[in-house]
Write a protein that holds these residues in place. Sequence first.
Motif, short mmCIF file in Angstrom:
data_model
loop_
_atom_site.label_atom_id
_atom_site.label_comp_id
_atom_site.label_asym_id
_atom_site.label_seq_id
_atom_site.Cartn_x
_atom_site.Cartn_y
_atom_site.Cartn_z
N GLY A 1 -0.11 6.60 3.66
CA GLY A 1 -1.40 7.25 3.84
C GLY A 1 -2.59 6.33 3.63
O GLY A 1 -3.73 6.68 3.98
N GLY A 2 -2.32 5.17 3.08
CA GLY A 2 -3.39 4.21 2.81
C GLY A 2 -3.73 3.36 4.01
O GLY A 2 -3.21 3.56 5.12
N SER A 3 -4.60 2.39 3.78
CA SER A 3 -5.10 1.53 4.85
C SER A 3 -5.02 0.07 4.46
O SER A 3 -5.08 -0.27 3.27
N LEU A 4 -4.86 -0.78 5.46
CA LEU A 4 -4.94 -2.22 5.30
C LEU A 4 -5.63 -2.79 6.52
O LEU A 4 -5.53 -2.24 7.62
N GLN B 1 -7.06 -3.11 12.13
CA GLN B 1 -7.31 -2.10 11.11
C GLN B 1 -6.19 -1.08 11.18
O GLN B 1 -5.96 -0.47 12.23
N VAL C 1 4.69 -0.69 2.95
CA VAL C 1 4.16 0.65 2.73
C VAL C 1 5.19 1.45 1.94
O VAL C 1 6.32 1.65 2.43
N ASN D 1 -4.70 2.36 9.55
CA ASN D 1 -4.96 3.55 8.75
C ASN D 1 -3.74 4.48 8.76
O ASN D 1 -2.85 4.34 9.62
N SER D 2 -3.73 5.40 7.84
CA SER D 2 -2.64 6.39 7.74
C SER D 2 -1.28 5.70 7.81
O SER D 2 -0.40 6.10 8.58
N LYS E 1 2.44 4.38 7.24
CA LYS E 1 3.71 5.05 6.97
C LYS E 1 4.73 4.03 6.50
O LYS E 1 4.62 2.84 6.83
N ARG F 1 -3.89 5.40 14.96
CA ARG F 1 -3.91 4.99 13.55
C ARG F 1 -4.39 3.54 13.39
O ARG F 1 -5.02 3.20 12.40
N VAL G 1 0.84 -1.18 0.00
CA VAL G 1 0.00 0.00 0.00
C VAL G 1 0.88 1.23 0.00
O VAL G 1 2.01 1.20 0.49
N GLN G 2 0.37 2.32 -0.54
CA GLN G 2 1.11 3.58 -0.51
C GLN G 2 0.93 4.27 0.83
O GLN G 2 -0.06 4.05 1.54
#
Length: 122
Positions: A15-18, A82, A120, A84-85, A87, A67, A12-13
């Motif tokens: 700022g994204g989420s997984l 979860q 990330v 989020n955000s 890095k 996060r 994931v880039q």
Amino acid sequence: QVHLVESGGGFVQAGGSLSLSCAASGRTVSTYAMGWFRQAPGKDREFVAAIAKNGRNPYYAGSVKGRFTISRDNANNTIDLQMNSLKPEDTAVYYCTAGGYCHSEYEKYDYWGQGTQVTVSS
């Protein structure tokens, strides 16, 4: 005995989420405190989050607090994380673990999954 299998890792880039999931089999997961740890190449295994048997009072490493969210579904024997955000410094293999009590030291846990890779990109 409990067998743990993680899923949901990936690329994931920033700022994204997984969302990671851990499926438990064997002894019911409701009898264990559950946690997530991670390990980046060349680094020690690091505490991420933990949650008590009843799902109350989850706690987090300072680096992920606000996060990441840990949750559990004792009826379905699953534990989720979860994220989020995200890095680049969150890049690691993430492990699900079970033990008698919530703790931030990996030696205190009894059972471990095989891990799932989270990458990330910046």
